[in-house]
Design a protein around this motif. Structure first.
Motif, PDB file in Angstrom:
ATOM      1  N   TYR A  34       0.834  -1.249   0.064  1.00 59.10           N
ATOM      2  CA  TYR A  34       0.138  -0.014   0.043  1.00 59.10           C
ATOM      3  C   TYR A  34       0.777   1.284  -0.087  1.00 59.10           C
ATOM      4  CZ  TYR A  34      -3.780  -3.069   1.105  1.00 59.10           C
ATOM      5  OH  TYR A  34      -4.866  -4.014   1.180  1.00 59.10           O
ATOM      6  N   CYS A  35       2.168   1.246   0.243  1.00 60.47           N
ATOM      7  CA  CYS A  35       2.762   2.373   0.547  1.00 60.47           C
ATOM      8  C   CYS A  35       3.800   2.773  -0.374  1.00 60.47           C
ATOM      9  CB  CYS A  35       3.555   2.373   2.097  1.00 60.47           C
ATOM     10  SG  CYS A  35       2.251   1.489   3.228  1.00 60.47           S
ATOM     11  N   CYS A  38       4.061   5.610  -3.227  1.00 59.84           N
ATOM     12  CA  CYS A  38       4.502   7.052  -3.050  1.00 59.84           C
ATOM     13  C   CYS A  38       5.647   7.093  -2.554  1.00 59.84           C
ATOM     14  CB  CYS A  38       3.174   7.805  -2.280  1.00 59.84           C
ATOM     15  SG  CYS A  38       1.830   7.781  -3.039  1.00 59.84           S
ATOM     16  N   HIS A  39       5.950   6.198  -1.287  1.00 62.28           N
ATOM     17  CA  HIS A  39       7.075   6.534  -0.414  1.00 62.28           C
ATOM     18  C   HIS A  39       8.382   5.400  -0.910  1.00 62.28           C
ATOM     19  CE1 HIS A  39       5.166   8.797   2.563  1.00 62.28           C
ATOM     20  NE2 HIS A  39       4.049   8.034   2.516  1.00 62.28           N
ATOM     21  N   ASN A  48       4.165  12.045  -5.369  1.00 64.67           N
ATOM     22  CA  ASN A  48       3.161  12.619  -4.981  1.00 64.67           C
ATOM     23  C   ASN A  48       3.326  13.691  -3.623  1.00 64.67           C
ATOM     24  OD1 ASN A  48       1.258  11.626  -7.140  1.00 64.67           O
ATOM     25  ND2 ASN A  48       1.515   9.820  -5.861  1.00 64.67           N
ATOM     26  N   SER A  56      12.102  10.735   8.711  1.00 69.63           N
ATOM     27  CA  SER A  56      11.035  11.095   9.671  1.00 69.63           C
ATOM     28  C   SER A  56      11.281  11.164  11.020  1.00 69.63           C
ATOM     29  CB  SER A  56       9.804  10.303   9.169  1.00 69.63           C
ATOM     30  OG  SER A  56       8.739  10.705   9.998  1.00 69.63           O
ATOM     31  N   ARG A  71      -3.126  12.685   5.214  1.00 67.47           N
ATOM     32  CA  ARG A  71      -2.817  14.364   5.465  1.00 67.47           C
ATOM     33  C   ARG A  71      -2.477  15.067   4.094  1.00 67.47           C
ATOM     34  NH1 ARG A  71       1.858  15.199   9.687  1.00 67.47           N
ATOM     35  NH2 ARG A  71       2.846  15.215   7.731  1.00 67.47           N
ATOM     36  N   MET A  74      -1.831  12.534   0.925  1.00 67.27           N
ATOM     37  CA  MET A  74      -1.620  10.973   1.570  1.00 67.27           C
ATOM     38  C   MET A  74      -3.151  10.861   1.845  1.00 67.27           C
ATOM     39  SD  MET A  74       0.503   8.993   4.301  1.00 67.27           S
ATOM     40  CE  MET A  74      -0.011   7.451   5.010  1.00 67.27           C
TER      41      MET A  74
HETATM   42  C1  HEC Z   1      -0.812   8.583  -2.531  1.00 62.57           C
HETATM   43  C2  HEC Z   1       0.595   8.559  -1.954  1.00 62.57           C
HETATM   44  C3  HEC Z   1       1.023   8.068  -0.723  1.00 62.57           C
HETATM   45  C4  HEC Z   1       0.510   6.762  -0.380  1.00 62.57           C
HETATM   46  C5  HEC Z   1      -0.124   5.595  -1.043  1.00 62.57           C
HETATM   47  C6  HEC Z   1       0.986   6.544   1.074  1.00 62.57           C
HETATM   48  N1  HEC Z   1       1.530   7.890   1.605  1.00 62.57           N
HETATM   49 FE1  HEC Z   1       2.343   8.242   3.350  1.00 62.57          FE
HETATM   50  N2  HEC Z   1       2.644  10.269   2.628  1.00 62.57           N
HETATM   51  C7  HEC Z   1       2.282  10.903   1.671  1.00 62.57           C
HETATM   52  C8  HEC Z   1       2.265  12.248   1.239  1.00 62.57           C
HETATM   53  C9  HEC Z   1       1.994  13.139   0.206  1.00 62.57           C
HETATM   54  C10 HEC Z   1       2.850  12.673   2.876  1.00 62.57           C
HETATM   55  C11 HEC Z   1       2.783  14.093   3.023  1.00 62.57           C
HETATM   56  C12 HEC Z   1       1.716  14.743   3.780  1.00 62.57           C
HETATM   57  C13 HEC Z   1       1.928  15.981   4.166  1.00 62.57           C
HETATM   58  O1  HEC Z   1       2.552  16.697   3.420  1.00 62.57           O
HETATM   59  O2  HEC Z   1       1.617  16.615   5.144  1.00 62.57           O
HETATM   60  C14 HEC Z   1       2.989  11.413   3.364  1.00 62.57           C
HETATM   61  C15 HEC Z   1       3.412  11.512   4.737  1.00 62.57           C
HETATM   62  C16 HEC Z   1       3.390  10.112   5.605  1.00 62.57           C
HETATM   63  C17 HEC Z   1       4.021  10.196   6.809  1.00 62.57           C
HETATM   64  C18 HEC Z   1       4.298  11.268   7.560  1.00 62.57           C
HETATM   65  C19 HEC Z   1       5.743  11.527   7.559  1.00 62.57           C
HETATM   66  C20 HEC Z   1       6.205  12.684   8.514  1.00 62.57           C
HETATM   67  O3  HEC Z   1       7.528  12.777   8.730  1.00 62.57           O
HETATM   68  O4  HEC Z   1       5.231  13.523   8.802  1.00 62.57           O
HETATM   69  C21 HEC Z   1       3.952   8.830   7.151  1.00 62.57           C
HETATM   70  C22 HEC Z   1       4.410   8.360   8.399  1.00 62.57           C
HETATM   71  C23 HEC Z   1       3.460   7.912   5.991  1.00 62.57           C
HETATM   72  N3  HEC Z   1       3.320   8.815   5.178  1.00 62.57           N
HETATM   73  C24 HEC Z   1       3.194   6.574   5.908  1.00 62.57           C
HETATM   74  C25 HEC Z   1       2.576   6.136   5.069  1.00 62.57           C
HETATM   75  C26 HEC Z   1       2.289   4.376   5.099  1.00 62.57           C
HETATM   76  C27 HEC Z   1       2.691   3.602   6.360  1.00 62.57           C
HETATM   77  C28 HEC Z   1       1.423   4.296   3.986  1.00 62.57           C
HETATM   78  C29 HEC Z   1       0.936   2.997   3.642  1.00 62.57           C
HETATM   79  C30 HEC Z   1      -0.101   2.490   4.536  1.00 62.57           C
HETATM   80  C31 HEC Z   1       1.718   5.730   3.139  1.00 62.57           C
HETATM   81  N4  HEC Z   1       2.199   6.605   3.908  1.00 62.57           N
HETATM   82  C32 HEC Z   1       0.911   5.655   1.734  1.00 62.57           C
HETATM   83  C33 HEC Z   1       1.881  10.065   0.395  1.00 62.57           C
HETATM   84  C34 HEC Z   1       1.320   8.629   0.355  1.00 62.57           C
END
Ligand code: HEC
Length: 102
Positions: A34-35, A38-39, A48, A56, A71, A74
């Motif tokens: 799932y992650c 993007c990550h 994205n 982090s 957020r 995301m």
């Molecule tokens: C559609 C793209 C996308 C997907 C899929 C996604 N993320 Fe994210 N994630 C982002 C974005 C964009 C941000 C930054 C949000 C912001 O600017 O506040 C983020 C931020 C985060 C943060 C915060 C980091 C910080 O230091 O503040 C975490 C933790 C995180 N993601 C975990 C995950 C996890 C675990 C998954 C899978 C379950 C996931 N993300 C799936 C796009 C994504």
């Protein structure tokens, strides 16, 4: 009777000690599914507008909140993952952190 208690005791001990690893390995599977789009597998992909998870410094609770509700760009995963799964994947993301020697 005593044997039964010993067996139950051993089984629950095994369960207790296995849990952290199970949590991380399933967290990793969830993360891959799932992650990574993007990550990225190492947290550094930044697609994205995703933040670099290897840098982090947020707490486990904050991670769980962001993963649950999303957020900015995301998406939230509250309708996709159970809270236990969110817990596992949040714990897993902490293993991506690269120690900067601060
Ligand atoms: C559609 C793209 C996308 C997907 C899929 C996604 N993320 Fe994210 N994630 C982002 C974005 C964009 C941000 C930054 C949000 C912001 O600017 O506040 C983020 C931020 C985060 C943060 C915060 C980091 C910080 O230091 O503040 C975490 C933790 C995180 N993601 C975990 C995950 C996890 C675990 C998954 C899978 C379950 C996931 N993300 C799936 C796009 C994504």
């Amino acid at each position: 009777m005593r044997l039964k208690i010993a067996v139950i005791g051993l089984a629950s001990m095994a369960l207790f000690y296995c849990q952290p690893n199970e949590k991380l390995s399933s967290g990793k599977e969830i993360y891959k599914k799932y992650c990574v789009s993007c990550h990225g597998i190492d947290g550094k992909l930044l697609t994205n507008g995703a933040l670099d998870l290897s840098l982090s410094r947020i707490s486990l609770d904050e991670r769980k909140k962001i993963i649950t509700h999303g957020r900015v760009n995301m998406v939230g995963f509250e309708n996709v993952l159970s809270s236990a799964q969110i817990d596992s994947v949040a714990t897993f993301t902490q293993t991506l952190i690269i120690d900067q020697g601060e």
